[in-house]
Write a protein that holds these residues in place. Structure first.
Motif, mmCIF file in Angstrom:
data_model
loop_
_atom_site.group_PDB
_atom_site.id
_atom_site.type_symbol
_atom_site.label_atom_id
_atom_site.label_comp_id
_atom_site.label_asym_id
_atom_site.label_seq_id
_atom_site.Cartn_x
_atom_site.Cartn_y
_atom_site.Cartn_z
ATOM 1 N N SER A 9 -2.287 7.943 7.208
ATOM 2 C CA SER A 9 -2.163 9.411 7.674
ATOM 3 C C SER A 9 -3.057 10.126 7.090
ATOM 4 N N ASN A 10 -3.630 10.217 6.144
ATOM 5 C CA ASN A 10 -4.564 10.287 5.300
ATOM 6 C C ASN A 10 -5.532 8.862 4.683
ATOM 7 N N TYR A 11 -6.429 9.201 3.728
ATOM 8 C CA TYR A 11 -7.470 8.439 3.210
ATOM 9 C C TYR A 11 -7.270 6.815 2.571
ATOM 10 N N VAL A 12 -6.186 8.025 2.047
ATOM 11 C CA VAL A 12 -4.400 6.227 1.171
ATOM 12 C C VAL A 12 -3.999 5.709 2.552
ATOM 13 N N LEU A 13 -4.491 4.543 2.180
ATOM 14 C CA LEU A 13 -3.889 3.554 2.781
ATOM 15 C C LEU A 13 -1.977 3.448 2.455
ATOM 16 N N GLY A 14 -0.952 3.204 2.810
ATOM 17 C CA GLY A 14 0.406 2.562 2.079
ATOM 18 C C GLY A 14 0.818 2.046 3.293
ATOM 19 N N ILE A 15 1.923 0.715 2.057
ATOM 20 C CA ILE A 15 2.116 -0.462 2.866
ATOM 21 C C ILE A 15 3.145 -0.869 1.745
ATOM 22 N N ALA A 16 4.645 -0.550 2.409
ATOM 23 C CA ALA A 16 5.144 -0.911 1.505
ATOM 24 C C ALA A 16 6.116 -2.004 2.122
ATOM 25 N N LEU A 17 7.260 -2.885 1.730
ATOM 26 C CA LEU A 17 8.396 -3.556 2.382
ATOM 27 C C LEU A 17 9.220 -3.665 1.302
ATOM 28 N N ILE A 18 9.906 -3.233 1.922
ATOM 29 C CA ILE A 18 12.019 -3.046 1.079
ATOM 30 C C ILE A 18 12.903 -3.758 1.551
ATOM 31 N N ASP A 19 13.895 -4.116 0.971
ATOM 32 C CA ASP A 19 15.157 -4.314 1.443
ATOM 33 C C ASP A 19 16.313 -3.403 0.637
ATOM 34 N N ASP A 20 17.640 -3.458 1.607
ATOM 35 C CA ASP A 20 18.632 -2.387 1.230
ATOM 36 C C ASP A 20 18.176 -1.410 -0.004
ATOM 37 N N GLU A 21 18.636 -1.571 -1.534
ATOM 38 C CA GLU A 21 17.290 -0.619 -2.694
ATOM 39 C C GLU A 21 16.331 -0.905 -3.609
ATOM 40 N N HIS A 22 16.011 -2.367 -2.853
ATOM 41 C CA HIS A 22 15.021 -3.193 -3.673
ATOM 42 C C HIS A 22 14.059 -2.586 -2.976
ATOM 43 N N VAL A 23 12.425 -2.259 -3.638
ATOM 44 C CA VAL A 23 11.586 -2.461 -3.467
ATOM 45 C C VAL A 23 10.385 -3.185 -3.498
ATOM 46 N N ILE A 24 10.133 -4.558 -2.596
ATOM 47 C CA ILE A 24 9.825 -6.267 -2.348
ATOM 48 C C ILE A 24 8.253 -5.946 -3.209
ATOM 49 N N GLY A 25 7.519 -5.250 -2.664
ATOM 50 C CA GLY A 25 5.954 -4.916 -2.005
ATOM 51 C C GLY A 25 5.138 -3.912 -1.832
ATOM 52 N N GLU A 26 4.872 -3.186 -2.558
ATOM 53 C CA GLU A 26 4.090 -2.301 -1.966
ATOM 54 C C GLU A 26 2.070 -1.992 -2.237
ATOM 55 N N TYR A 27 1.724 -1.295 -1.026
ATOM 56 C CA TYR A 27 -0.042 -2.028 -1.537
ATOM 57 C C TYR A 27 -0.288 -0.280 -0.940
ATOM 58 N N ILE A 28 -1.577 -0.115 -1.836
ATOM 59 C CA ILE A 28 -2.164 1.264 -1.996
ATOM 60 C C ILE A 28 -3.243 1.031 -1.999
ATOM 61 N N THR A 29 -4.510 2.196 -1.262
ATOM 62 C CA THR A 29 -5.947 2.054 -1.400
ATOM 63 C C THR A 29 -6.007 3.831 -1.551
ATOM 64 N N ASN A 30 -7.123 4.103 -2.289
ATOM 65 C CA ASN A 30 -7.133 5.533 -2.380
ATOM 66 C C ASN A 30 -9.270 5.544 -1.800
ATOM 67 N N VAL A 31 -8.816 5.239 -0.847
ATOM 68 C CA VAL A 31 -10.546 5.387 -0.191
ATOM 69 C C VAL A 31 -11.119 5.540 0.976
ATOM 70 N N LYS A 32 -12.085 6.166 1.669
ATOM 71 C CA LYS A 32 -12.846 6.478 2.775
ATOM 72 C C LYS A 32 -13.007 5.205 2.759
ATOM 73 N N LYS A 33 -12.346 4.064 3.703
ATOM 74 C CA LYS A 33 -12.539 3.922 4.970
ATOM 75 C C LYS A 33 -11.842 3.484 6.050
ATOM 76 N N ASN A 34 -12.615 3.014 7.219
ATOM 77 C CA ASN A 34 -11.829 2.823 8.408
ATOM 78 C C ASN A 34 -10.174 1.729 8.127
ATOM 79 N N HIS A 35 -9.109 3.062 8.609
ATOM 80 C CA HIS A 35 -7.814 2.397 8.468
ATOM 81 C C HIS A 35 -7.998 0.993 9.816
ATOM 82 N N SER A 36 -8.364 1.337 10.954
ATOM 83 C CA SER A 36 -8.373 0.329 11.766
ATOM 84 C C SER A 36 -8.196 -0.736 11.180
ATOM 85 N N VAL A 37 -9.562 -0.836 11.122
ATOM 86 C CA VAL A 37 -9.429 -2.616 10.662
ATOM 87 C C VAL A 37 -9.209 -2.690 9.500
ATOM 88 N N ARG A 38 -8.223 -2.145 8.529
ATOM 89 C CA ARG A 38 -7.373 -2.410 7.255
ATOM 90 C C ARG A 38 -6.345 -2.425 7.255
#
Length: 234
Positions: A9-38
């Motif tokens: 929704s903004n410059y930050v690109l955030g992707i996460a995977l959770i399983d119940d109460e466990h955070v499996i993984g997160e991907y975060i960047t805060n750069v001005k790049k095209n989200h559509s290709v990333r």
């Protein structure tokens, strides 16, 4: 429940995977790049690194806005496509709520997340924690930061401000609110996609076909077109 969360929704690109109460993984960047290709490569990489297959997913949660018109649209479109293809539920969560949850868990007071909306305006709302639950005190809205500061000055509680665009409006907020204004640390400014996943975990599913982003306002180009064609039979 394995959940994939997507925030573009903004410059930050955030992707996460959770399983119940466990955070499996997160991907975060805060750069001005095209989200559509990333965003799809980011999803694929995170799922591969976490040994999660598409068929393992049980829900998709997406940041529904407000924020960048293009960014919000990209995230919602991808989330809807994945949910429809995998035949799993889809839930939308306010992008401002995600930002609040990313910084305000242990703050004893009100939380005001904000995104810059240009011309002195901000997207913002007012949140607070009741025990461990994030609740809305004032709904998401678009207004001038100076007008928002005046509204908040009437509140008895301190207000935590959070967001990467905070430096643009910090002086105005501080001038009006004084010691009532608390500003989040730099490391708290990025919305955490895992928080997005947890906020959407227990929310009711959306109808995939009718679900649309919450822009709060029309895109500038669309607003100009409507103004130019006002009264015309178009």
């Amino acid at each position: 429940m394995k959940i994939l969360a997507i925030d573009t929704s903004n410059y930050v690109l955030g992707i996460a995977l959770i399983d119940d109460e466990h955070v499996i993984g997160e991907y975060i960047t805060n750069v001005k790049k095209n989200h559509s290709v990333r965003v799809m490569p980011a999803i694929e990489t995170l799922m591969k690194d976490c040994d999660v297959q598409p068929g393992d997913l049980e829900k998709i949660v997406v940041a529904e806005g407000p924020g960048s018109y293009t960014g919000v649209r990209i995230g919602v479109t991808i989330a809807k496509t994945l949910a429809w293809t995998l035949n799993i539920p889809l839930t939308g969560v306010s992008s401002l709520a995600v930002l609040s949850a990313s910084a305000g868990h242990y703050f004893d007071g009100l939380i005001s997340p904000l995104f810059d909306a240009r011309r002195g305006q901000i997207y913002t709302g007012l949140y607070k924690y009741d025990h461990d639950k994030l609740i809305v005190d004032k709904p998401d809205q678009l207004l001038l930061s100076k007008d928002w500061a005046i509204q908040l000055a009437a509140q008895q509680e301190r207000v935590l401000f959070v967001g990467n665009d905070l430096p643009i409006h910090q002086a105005v907020l501080k001038e009006t609110l004084g010691d009532k204004a608390v500003f989040a640390n730099i490391t708290q400014q990025n919305p955490r996609p895992a928080e997005l996943a947890f906020l959407g975990r227990d929310k009711e599913a959306e109808d995939i076909h009718s679900f649309v982003p919450n822009y709060i306002r029309l895109a500038e180009a669309e607003s100009k077109w409507l103004e130019a064609n006002k009264g015309k039979n178009v």
